[in-house]
Scaffold this motif. Sequence first.
Motif, PDB file in Angstrom:
ATOM      1  N   GLY A 184       0.781  -1.258  -0.130  1.00 17.20           N
ATOM      2  CA  GLY A 184      -0.132  -0.070   0.124  1.00 17.20           C
ATOM      3  C   GLY A 184       0.803   1.174  -0.257  1.00 17.20           C
ATOM      4  N   LEU A 185       2.225   0.958   0.321  1.00 18.10           N
ATOM      5  CA  LEU A 185       3.051   2.343   0.311  1.00 18.10           C
ATOM      6  C   LEU A 185       3.187   2.921  -1.225  1.00 18.10           C
ATOM      7  CD1 LEU A 185       4.848   4.183   1.835  1.00 18.10           C
ATOM      8  CD2 LEU A 185       6.887   2.552   1.308  1.00 18.10           C
ATOM      9  N   GLU A 186       2.979   4.240  -1.435  1.00 16.08           N
ATOM     10  CA  GLU A 186       3.123   4.993  -2.652  1.00 16.08           C
ATOM     11  C   GLU A 186       4.441   4.744  -3.018  1.00 16.08           C
ATOM     12  OE1 GLU A 186       1.308   8.552  -5.224  1.00 16.08           O
ATOM     13  OE2 GLU A 186       1.133   8.562  -2.949  1.00 16.08           O
ATOM     14  N   TYR A 187       4.510   4.433  -4.506  1.00 16.17           N
ATOM     15  CA  TYR A 187       5.962   4.561  -5.076  1.00 16.17           C
ATOM     16  C   TYR A 187       6.707   5.603  -5.145  1.00 16.17           C
ATOM     17  CZ  TYR A 187       8.975   3.624  -9.194  1.00 16.17           C
ATOM     18  OH  TYR A 187      10.199   3.644 -10.104  1.00 16.17           O
ATOM     19  N   LEU A 188       7.883   5.858  -5.014  1.00 14.18           N
ATOM     20  CA  LEU A 188       8.638   6.976  -4.777  1.00 14.18           C
ATOM     21  C   LEU A 188       9.938   6.977  -5.572  1.00 14.18           C
ATOM     22  CD1 LEU A 188       8.841   9.871  -3.822  1.00 14.18           C
ATOM     23  CD2 LEU A 188      10.177   8.832  -2.005  1.00 14.18           C
ATOM     24  N   TRP A 189       9.894   7.362  -6.863  1.00 13.57           N
ATOM     25  CA  TRP A 189      11.335   7.189  -7.765  1.00 13.57           C
ATOM     26  C   TRP A 189      12.394   7.735  -6.784  1.00 13.57           C
ATOM     27  CZ3 TRP A 189      12.137   5.740 -12.653  1.00 13.57           C
ATOM     28  CH2 TRP A 189      13.506   6.047 -13.222  1.00 13.57           C
ATOM     29  N   GLY A 190      13.492   6.622  -6.754  1.00 11.78           N
ATOM     30  CA  GLY A 190      14.623   6.794  -5.980  1.00 11.78           C
ATOM     31  C   GLY A 190      14.527   6.408  -4.450  1.00 11.78           C
ATOM     32  N   GLY A 191      13.345   5.979  -3.956  1.00 14.93           N
ATOM     33  CA  GLY A 191      13.099   5.854  -2.689  1.00 14.93           C
ATOM     34  C   GLY A 191      13.704   4.267  -2.421  1.00 14.93           C
ATOM     35  N   THR A 192      14.433   4.505  -0.998  1.00 16.74           N
ATOM     36  CA  THR A 192      14.876   3.347  -0.356  1.00 16.74           C
ATOM     37  C   THR A 192      14.454   3.287   1.028  1.00 16.74           C
ATOM     38  OG1 THR A 192      17.095   4.458   0.232  1.00 16.74           O
ATOM     39  CG2 THR A 192      17.041   3.231  -2.024  1.00 16.74           C
ATOM     40  N   SER A 193      13.519   4.158   1.271  1.00 18.56           N
ATOM     41  CA  SER A 193      13.146   4.240   2.782  1.00 18.56           C
ATOM     42  C   SER A 193      11.488   3.863   2.936  1.00 18.56           C
ATOM     43  CB  SER A 193      13.366   5.613   3.430  1.00 18.56           C
ATOM     44  OG  SER A 193      12.368   6.656   2.921  1.00 18.56           O
ATOM     45  N   ALA A 194      11.419   3.874   4.133  1.00 21.02           N
ATOM     46  CA  ALA A 194       9.910   3.529   4.800  1.00 21.02           C
ATOM     47  C   ALA A 194       8.898   4.614   4.456  1.00 21.02           C
ATOM     48  CB  ALA A 194       9.894   3.495   6.098  1.00 21.02           C
ATOM     49  N   TYR A 195       9.487   5.779   3.756  1.00 26.93           N
ATOM     50  CA  TYR A 195       8.561   6.929   3.295  1.00 26.93           C
ATOM     51  C   TYR A 195       8.286   6.540   1.705  1.00 26.93           C
ATOM     52  CZ  TYR A 195      10.206   8.050   7.892  1.00 26.93           C
ATOM     53  OH  TYR A 195      10.563   8.063   8.909  1.00 26.93           O
ATOM     54  N   GLY A 196       8.969   5.959   1.158  1.00 29.28           N
ATOM     55  CA  GLY A 196       8.731   5.706  -0.137  1.00 29.28           C
ATOM     56  C   GLY A 196       9.706   4.759  -0.884  1.00 29.28           C
ATOM     57  N   LEU A 197       9.441   3.785  -1.795  1.00 30.30           N
ATOM     58  CA  LEU A 197      10.199   2.975  -2.471  1.00 30.30           C
ATOM     59  C   LEU A 197      10.125   2.800  -3.927  1.00 30.30           C
ATOM     60  CD1 LEU A 197       9.642   0.193   0.199  1.00 30.30           C
ATOM     61  CD2 LEU A 197      11.880   1.122  -0.111  1.00 30.30           C
ATOM     62  N   ASP A 198      10.988   2.624  -4.718  1.00 34.18           N
ATOM     63  CA  ASP A 198      10.860   2.379  -6.194  1.00 34.18           C
ATOM     64  C   ASP A 198      11.102   0.874  -6.001  1.00 34.18           C
ATOM     65  OD1 ASP A 198      13.820   2.096  -6.209  1.00 34.18           O
ATOM     66  OD2 ASP A 198      14.042   3.738  -7.335  1.00 34.18           O
ATOM     67  N   CYS A 199      11.158   0.369  -7.339  1.00 34.25           N
ATOM     68  CA  CYS A 199      11.297  -1.109  -7.419  1.00 34.25           C
ATOM     69  C   CYS A 199      12.381  -1.948  -6.994  1.00 34.25           C
ATOM     70  CB  CYS A 199      10.828  -1.653  -8.960  1.00 34.25           C
ATOM     71  SG  CYS A 199      11.906  -1.242  -9.980  1.00 34.25           S
ATOM     72  N   SER A 200      13.549  -1.226  -7.235  1.00 35.38           N
ATOM     73  CA  SER A 200      14.706  -1.767  -7.032  1.00 35.38           C
ATOM     74  C   SER A 200      15.087  -1.285  -5.543  1.00 35.38           C
ATOM     75  CB  SER A 200      16.104  -1.411  -7.752  1.00 35.38           C
ATOM     76  OG  SER A 200      16.056  -0.125  -7.968  1.00 35.38           O
ATOM     77  N   GLY A 201      14.754  -0.246  -4.925  1.00 29.57           N
ATOM     78  CA  GLY A 201      14.776   0.170  -3.971  1.00 29.57           C
ATOM     79  C   GLY A 201      14.245  -0.756  -2.709  1.00 29.57           C
ATOM     80  N   LEU A 202      13.152  -1.377  -3.041  1.00 31.75           N
ATOM     81  CA  LEU A 202      12.453  -2.312  -2.264  1.00 31.75           C
ATOM     82  C   LEU A 202      13.301  -3.437  -1.985  1.00 31.75           C
ATOM     83  CD1 LEU A 202       9.847  -3.787  -0.813  1.00 31.75           C
ATOM     84  CD2 LEU A 202       9.382  -4.418  -3.060  1.00 31.75           C
TER      85      LEU A 202
END
Length: 288
Positions: A184-202
């Motif tokens: 349910g977390l919204e996608y965030l380009w460049g995200g590696t944190s609990a506040y937003g993740l992208d696919c490879s960040g996950l």
Amino acid sequence: MKLAAAKVPVSTVWTSSDAPRDLDAAAVAAVPDVAAWAKSMTTETRLGLHGRTLTQLLFAEPVLVRSEKGGWSEIVAPWQPSSEDALGYPGWVPSAHLGELPSAATSPVAVKVPTAALTAEPGSGALTELSFGTVLASTDHADGFTQVALPDGASGWLADDVIRSVEEPSTPEDRIRLGSLFLGLEYLWGGTSAYGLDCSGLTHAVSRVLGQRIPRDAHDQADRLEPVPLDEVRPGDLYFFARPGQQIHHVGFVSAEGMLHASETGKVLENEALLPERRETLVAAARL
């Protein structure tokens, strides 16, 4: 070059010092509020991060500083392997986000919950909230709390139930369980944190918690990890996707349902069956 470490919970890494927009002020403030920044953006403004943000540093993550200019530092992040640079993932961060490396570097523990309270003493009020994936050296233990080394020579405490030793053995099921914390977390380009993740960040962040340092980007993950035939995948493996003649652009965890992944901007992290249009671009798999 000099060694430094992130001294804020989450520091977003930018393509250049002039990449942030006015609406990104909360992310680049001396004391950034990445949670508020992520919450403030619409789908349209999140799309505007393409070509601006690259990745994120988590608290106490080491970096090499190549240069400093106008309050910004050009860095590489060695914990995030990349084909862009042999030393680590390159980019720019506000110099105010960096401090001295923690004095200890042994017995590492990782935050295994979305956010965890860092306290000055066991059970006291929170100094700050640390994100999932934060890795710190442990230095002591008392009454259900672990003392950890912090940047600039300080120390703090984390409750034992929010951390795990990165040296502890893990299973493929652990990857699905940890990734599912962010459904349910919204996608965030460049995200590696609990506040937003992208696919490879996950996939990178989950692997970090489990003691595996894998490349930051999907195409590098596909190049460097152990390949597995698509008809032999099992839950916890990685699926990779690419359009004909193009570089791999998407990655997700193989799951019993199909795939656990951070979908593209405008969507959320989900565990879903592989739809026909997704299967058309499925090109490879790998095992962690």
